[in-house]
Design an enzyme around this catalytic site. Structure first.
Site, PDB file in Angstrom:
ATOM      1  N   GLU A 195       0.827  -1.202   0.000  1.00  0.00           N
ATOM      2  CA  GLU A 195       0.000   0.000   0.000  1.00  0.00           C
ATOM      3  C   GLU A 195       0.868   1.262   0.000  1.00  0.00           C
ATOM      4  O   GLU A 195       0.629   2.206  -0.766  1.00  0.00           O
ATOM      5  CB  GLU A 195      -0.902  -0.030   1.235  1.00  0.00           C
ATOM      6  CG  GLU A 195      -2.058   0.933   1.204  1.00  0.00           C
ATOM      7  CD  GLU A 195      -3.041   0.688   2.347  1.00  0.00           C
ATOM      8  OE1 GLU A 195      -3.465   1.680   2.969  1.00  0.00           O
ATOM      9  OE2 GLU A 195      -3.382  -0.481   2.598  1.00  0.00           O
ATOM     10  N   SER A 262       3.204 -20.315  -0.253  1.00  0.00           N
ATOM     11  CA  SER A 262       2.992 -21.737  -0.013  1.00  0.00           C
ATOM     12  C   SER A 262       2.321 -22.376  -1.210  1.00  0.00           C
ATOM     13  O   SER A 262       1.828 -21.697  -2.106  1.00  0.00           O
ATOM     14  CB  SER A 262       2.132 -21.976   1.240  1.00  0.00           C
ATOM     15  OG  SER A 262       1.537 -20.804   1.721  1.00  0.00           O
ATOM     16  N   ASP A 334      -6.580  -8.797   1.920  1.00  0.00           N
ATOM     17  CA  ASP A 334      -6.188  -7.411   2.203  1.00  0.00           C
ATOM     18  C   ASP A 334      -6.668  -7.056   3.603  1.00  0.00           C
ATOM     19  O   ASP A 334      -7.739  -6.486   3.795  1.00  0.00           O
ATOM     20  CB  ASP A 334      -6.802  -6.474   1.165  1.00  0.00           C
ATOM     21  CG  ASP A 334      -6.272  -5.047   1.307  1.00  0.00           C
ATOM     22  OD1 ASP A 334      -5.419  -4.820   2.181  1.00  0.00           O
ATOM     23  OD2 ASP A 334      -6.718  -4.174   0.536  1.00  0.00           O
ATOM     24  N   ASP A 337      -4.762  -1.748   6.443  1.00  0.00           N
ATOM     25  CA  ASP A 337      -4.982  -0.449   5.806  1.00  0.00           C
ATOM     26  C   ASP A 337      -4.219   0.625   6.571  1.00  0.00           C
ATOM     27  O   ASP A 337      -4.156   0.587   7.814  1.00  0.00           O
ATOM     28  CB  ASP A 337      -6.469  -0.082   5.778  1.00  0.00           C
ATOM     29  CG  ASP A 337      -7.162  -0.571   4.515  1.00  0.00           C
ATOM     30  OD1 ASP A 337      -6.468  -1.042   3.594  1.00  0.00           O
ATOM     31  OD2 ASP A 337      -8.411  -0.485   4.445  1.00  0.00           O
TER      32      ASP A 337
END
Length: 819
Positions: A195, A262, A334, A337
């Site tokens: 981000e 992974s 996600d 933030d």
């Protein structure tokens, strides 16, 4: 003269005797902490005798009358073999490393205190279920039984490292295990870095449309254009010097490109030659000595379970029972933030909220530092999360004057129930029950791959933040924390987490690739961990009508790079076979030899071949030449080759070939020009580093697996004994993934790979196999410190059987814990 020689001889002899005596003394004290695996120990914590049967690979098979007794023995076994690792990870979570290691770890401690990981773990104890609390308490008692034994019997302080870094060992608590589970969330997280980097690149590029080239979206449905970061958060300078923080081996925060990765895949009975379900899993983490993983078998009231544990966490995190197999891959949810909070210009103790200025929540904490005065730190929180300083995660580069940055993160919950899910999963009897039991899992978000006797499934477990559809940046860029539409609104319901059960094709899997294509705000993520390995996986899975355990092993160990196969024809299209007669020893001759080798190469990243090194060095130099003039100092953030970027440039997708022209030069360079110059750069680097004979080059010399001791790995002499270095195949984008460091004098060192591999066959469960990357013991003097390392390097495994008789037949010791 004779007299002088006599005295020199005596002095030399005396010196050798003293050195030998000193070495013998060091060995004596260090070896005192080597565990005795064949003994009886009286303890007041078990209800009946418990046996820890260690097979010839030192894998403990634990048999007890009750589940608490078995968990007690697991805690004892973890502490026997990995006490230093456990206590160091606990100190990391507590933000107390500097008490032992001094100022070099102070930045880590400060960040952990600001995030409040350990405080949140203590609060989360109240959210444990009754079963979890009982079993985790039993586990903690087992750890403490070993600590008491070490103290009472003077067993070398429990680990050799304790003599060098002497610090009291506090009793183990339930919260300690929760904190280590939270610590793993930090190691697997990468969205915050992405981000901030996206914001920095947005500010640096003069042509905003080029952002989608260097930070491309993974193939799939297009994403709506976002506003420039400068429009979202006005007042940020376009170029800001990065506040560099020196990374440390004990830091739980990964470098960009080294977060969780992974592989996992499964086959239904219809796609299995044996008629039973199949599963493979290999989680990827930073390589260390000892490995983060520890193999164990627990005989529970619901049946036996066997697989990979992490010392400090009382659970089989990836493994199987007789009825169920489970594995984990990073879901790339996600779940972070960054919020830019405006400080009240008239009161620095306040920030702007939706309804005006409000007070920060503040608390002071004291960090003790070895050989220095304690540091007092003021912690600040907003409604959105903890406030972090400009030096962390390069936040200062995207934070305007008069503002601070706060972080929302699913792991920062004071009521974390993830351990409930981890423990309940071991008791599940089928796929559906496993999915239900995993609802309590919070962070780090994972793709949970499951198989039972006849069904395969995959479910994203972990909290998905609920964002407003009106979010200004859709969570892709830092946004203003005062705006309601940017703030999190809780979490999405578990039922909305992507789920795949009994697919028609009979095969499912994940390589950290994009799993769903849902519109924001139900999108899961815009950033994924793989766009390349998945292509090779698809080909291998669909190349057979039915699979076997061995075909799954072959796929797990596959070293063919789809990336090399796709990029080389693009990049070298105008260079193949174009050289005329060239003189021996010239740059042109070496370029021709390199191209000839690559033209006949099948893309296999084999450790014994020269082609992988030439290819890797070329692509690295090419990306540097393409992006350096546009990004300037920001190019240092792109340590790994981004295949989608190079592909976009050489296919000229949406005008991406503009990257080939060097802005600062008068001529207009073509992509062929840049490819040729980059190849010359690579050849020069190879000549300086490995010599000018291409035929003698070996990829494995550059791609050494670096299983380094986090603390002693850089200490002269000691590092010879504690570090494990191995030539390895694979690369950044092969199924047998060996992620390279991307920096320093050895940019191709293998630093991030599958520390655990397991393949489970439910037609014959006891034919299942697994392996870890070093050995079970964390003691450098133990024969079990590195005994599995060569098997791991060669792609071999050890049996993963629940057969008690087999474990006892191969036992190297049986520890009996008595009431």
């Amino acid at each position: 003269m004779t007299r002088i020689f006599k005295w020199l001889f005596r002095l030399t002899t005396a010196t050798f005797i003293l050195i030998f005596a000193f070495g013998a003394l060091v060995y004596y004290f260090a070896s005192r902490s080597l565990p005795d695996y064949d003994k009886e120990l009286q303890t007041g914590y078990v209800s009946a005798p418990v046996e820890i049967v260690r097979n010839n690979a030192n894998v403990p098979h634990i048999f007890g009358e009750t589940d608490p007794d078995v968990f007690f023995a697991l805690g004892y076994a973890h502490a026997q073999d990995r006490l230093w690792q456990m206590t160091t990870m606990r100190r990391t979570a507590q933000g107390r490393l500097s008490e032992v290691f001094g100022a070099q770890t102070l930045d880590i401690d400060k960040l952990l205190r600001r995030l409040g990981i350990y405080t949140l773990a203590v609060s989360s104890v109240e959210s444990l279920s009754e079963r979890s609390r009982v079993l985790m308490t039993a586990y903690a008692n087992g750890v403490n039984a070993r600590i008491t034994e070490v103290n009472e019997e003077s067993l070398g302080r429990g680990a050799p490292e304790m003599f060098i870094f002497n610090a009291p060992i506090a009793p183990w608590r339930v919260a300690d295990s929760i904190s280590i589970q939270k610590l793993m969330s930090l190691q697997l997280a990468g969205h915050l870095d992405e981000e901030v980097l996206r914001a920095r690149v947005s500010l640096a590029l003069s042509d905003e449309t080029r952002l989608k080239d260097i930070l491309p979206d993974h193939p799939g449905k297009g994403v709506a254009d976002l506003p420039e970061f400068a429009q979202l958060v006005p007042g940020v300078p376009r170029f800001v010097q990065t506040a560099e923080l020196k990374s440390h081996p004990l830091s739980p925060f990964p470098e960009r490109g080294l977060a969780g990765a992974s592989n996992a895949w499964a086959a239904a009975p219809a796609r299995s030659a044996s008629g039973g379900t199949l599963m493979a899993n290999d989680p990827h983490l930073g390589l260390t000595a000892p490995a983060i993983w520890y193999l164990a078998r627990l005989e529970l009231s619901s049946g036996g379970v066997i697989g990979g544990t992490i010392p400090g966490i009382p659970a089989i995190l990836t493994g199987r029972s007789a009825q169920l197999g489970w594995g984990l891959t990073s879901a790339y949810v996600d779940d972070q933030d960054v919020f830019i909070e405006e400080i009240n210009p008239n009161n620095p103790d306040q920030y702007l909220g939706p309804n005006g200025y409000q007070d920060f929540v503040t608390r002071k904490t004291i960090i003790k530092v070895s050989e220095q005065e304690p540091i007092t730190l003021t912690l600040r929180w907003t409604d959105n999360g903890p406030v972090l300083p400009a030096s962390n995660f390069d936040l200062g580069t995207v934070t305007p004057k008069g503002h601070v940055a706060a972080v929302s993160w699913t792991v920062l919950s004071p009521a974390d129930t993830s351990m409930n899910a981890a423990i309940d999963l071991m008791f599940a009897q089928d796929v559906r029950e496993a999915i239900r039991n995993s609802e309590a899992f919070l962070a780090p978000a994972q793709n949970l791959t499951l198989v039972d006797s006849d069904t395969i499934a995959m479910k994203v477990i972990g909290a998905l933040p609920r964002r407003s559809a009106r979010h200004q940046s859709q969570g892709r860029l830092p946004s203003l924390g005062s705006k309601v539409e940017n703030r999190w609104q809780g979490r999405l319901p578990y039922s909305s987490n992507p789920e795949f059960v009994a697919p028609v094709g009979g095969i499912l899997g994940n390589t950290n690739n994009k799993t769903v294509d849902r519109a924001f705000p139900l999108h899961v993520s815009f950033v994924w961990g793989d766009s390349q390995r998945v292509q090779r996986w698809q080909r291998l899975m669909q190349g057979r009508a039915v699979h076997t355990r061995d075909s799954f092993i072959e796929a797990q160990l596959d070293t063919v790079s789809v990336t090399a196969r796709s990029l080389l024809p693009l990049v070298a299209a105008d260079l193949w076979f174009t050289a005329g007669t060239t003189a021996q020893g010239t740059q042109e001759r070496q370029r021709k030899e390199a191209l000839d080798l690559l033209a006949n190469w099948n893309g296999e990243m084999n450790e014994h071949l020269p082609e992988p090194l030439i290819y890797a060095a070329w692509m690295r130099a090419l990306q540097d030449r393409l992006a350096k003039d546009e990004l300037g100092p920001l190019i240092s953030e792109f340590k790994h080759v981004e295949p989608l970027f190079i592909e976009r440039v050489f296919r000229d997708v949406d005008g991406a070939s503009a990257w080939c022209d060097v802005i600062q030069s008068a001529p207009i360079e073509t992509c062929t020009d840049v490819a040729r110059m980059a190849l010359d750069d690579a050849i020069i680097w190879i000549n300086e580093r490995y010599g000018d004979n291409f035929e003698s080059l070996r990829w494995g010399d550059a791609h050494q697996a670096t299983h380094d001791h986090p603390v002693l790995g850089e200490v002269p002499l000691l590092r010879t004994f504690v570090n494990i270095r191995q030539s390895t195949s694979g690369g950044d984008n092969t199924l047998q993934r060996g992620r390279t460091s991307g920096e320093g004098d050895d940019p191709f060192h293998n630093v991030h790979a599958a520390g655990y591999r397991g393949v489970y066959d439910f037609a014959d469960p006891d034919s299942s196999v697994f392996i870890i990357s070093t050995g079970q013991s964390g003691h450098p003097l133990s024969r079990y410190y590195d005994d599995l390392a060569q098997l791991w390097r060669r792609g071999e495994y050890i049996p993963m059987s629940l057969d008690e008789g087999l474990a006892r037949a191969a036992a190297v010791g049986v520890t009996t814990l008595l009431p």
